[in-house]
Motif scaffolding. Sequence first.
Motif, short mmCIF file in Angstrom:
data_model
loop_
_atom_site.label_atom_id
_atom_site.label_comp_id
_atom_site.label_asym_id
_atom_site.label_seq_id
_atom_site.Cartn_x
_atom_site.Cartn_y
_atom_site.Cartn_z
N LEU A 52 0.82 -1.21 0.00
CA LEU A 52 0.00 0.00 0.00
C LEU A 52 0.86 1.26 0.00
O LEU A 52 0.56 2.24 -0.70
CB LEU A 52 -0.93 -0.01 1.22
N ARG A 55 2.07 1.76 -3.41
CA ARG A 55 0.96 2.19 -4.28
C ARG A 55 0.73 3.70 -4.13
O ARG A 55 0.40 4.39 -5.12
CB ARG A 55 -0.30 1.42 -3.90
N LEU A 56 0.92 4.21 -2.90
CA LEU A 56 0.70 5.63 -2.64
C LEU A 56 1.91 6.49 -2.97
O LEU A 56 1.86 7.72 -2.87
CB LEU A 56 0.32 5.83 -1.16
N ASP A 214 -7.78 0.15 -4.08
CA ASP A 214 -8.43 1.42 -4.39
C ASP A 214 -9.83 1.51 -3.78
O ASP A 214 -10.49 2.56 -3.89
CB ASP A 214 -8.53 1.62 -5.91
N LYS A 222 -5.16 4.77 4.36
CA LYS A 222 -4.35 5.64 3.49
C LYS A 222 -4.14 7.00 4.14
O LYS A 222 -3.04 7.57 4.09
CB LYS A 222 -5.03 5.81 2.12
N ARG A 223 -5.17 7.54 4.78
CA ARG A 223 -5.02 8.83 5.47
C ARG A 223 -4.01 8.72 6.60
O ARG A 223 -3.21 9.64 6.83
CB ARG A 223 -6.37 9.29 6.01
N LEU A 225 -1.41 6.68 6.71
CA LEU A 225 -0.08 6.64 6.12
C LEU A 225 0.37 8.01 5.65
O LEU A 225 1.55 8.36 5.78
CB LEU A 225 -0.06 5.64 4.96
N GLU A 226 -0.55 8.79 5.14
CA GLU A 226 -0.20 10.12 4.64
C GLU A 226 0.06 11.11 5.77
O GLU A 226 0.63 12.19 5.54
CB GLU A 226 -1.31 10.63 3.71
#
Length: 228
Positions: A52, A55-56, A214, A222-223, A225-226
Motif C-alpha cells: 500500500l 501504491r501511494l 483502491d 491511506k489517510r 499513512l499520509e
Amino acid sequence: MASIDHSTPNLGGRQIICPTCGADFTWPAFRIQKTRLLIVEGKDDEAFFDTLVNRLGLHDIQVAGIGGKTKLRARLKALVNDPSFQKVHTLAIARDADTDPKLALESVKDALKASGLPSPRGSMRVAKGPPKTSVMILPSFGNKGALEDLCLEAVTLDPAMDCTEDFFDCLQEKGRACPKKDMAKAKVRAFLAAQEDPTLPLGLAARKGYWPLDHPVFGEVKRFLELL
C-alpha cells in the motif's frame, strides 16, 4: 525487565533476553533505513502495508513487522537503543483491535511510554516528537476486528465471497464446528483459495492484486499513512 547483551551483533549489537523466562526478543535482521518507520504486527501485515505504501508513492516509509503484538513493548525498547534510531523523525504503529479497540490502543500507548517515546492521545492522532508518533487501530478505532475484516469488506461484491459464505453455512448445516475465534482469518483463507494462486497469505495477496486497494474501505488506512 529485559537485559541487554551487547555482544550479539543484531539490531545494532543488542540482544534482548528476558531474565525470567529466557525468551529472546531480538528483532532478527532488522536495520533502520528510512526516516519514517511504520511498525506492524507481523510479516503478513508488513507485506500488505508495504504494498500500500508503494501504491501511494510514499517511498520514504519503512514498514517493519515485529513478530506479534505481544513483542511490541520489548522490541520498541530495543529499537530506541539502536544508534540508527536517531535518524527516525516519525514512528507509527498499526495493530489490530481484536476484541477490544480501547484496550489495543492503551497497550500501544503503554509500550511507547515504556520506551520513553511520546504517546498520541488516540488512534489517528499525532504526538509531537521527536520523534513524532502516531497509532492506528484496525479495522478502525471503535470497531472490533483486524486487517482481515477490512480486506473482506473490500471484496464483498466479489462472486467468490458468495461461495466463501456458502462454504461456512454448509459446514454449520453439516454439524461441523466453525472457528469461534478468527472467523475473519478463516474467511480470508477460503476466499484466497479461489484465486489463481491459492497459496498466498493475506499480505502477498495484496501484492498480487487480490485485494482491491483502491476500494474506499482502505481510505482511513491511506489517510493514516499520509499523516506520517
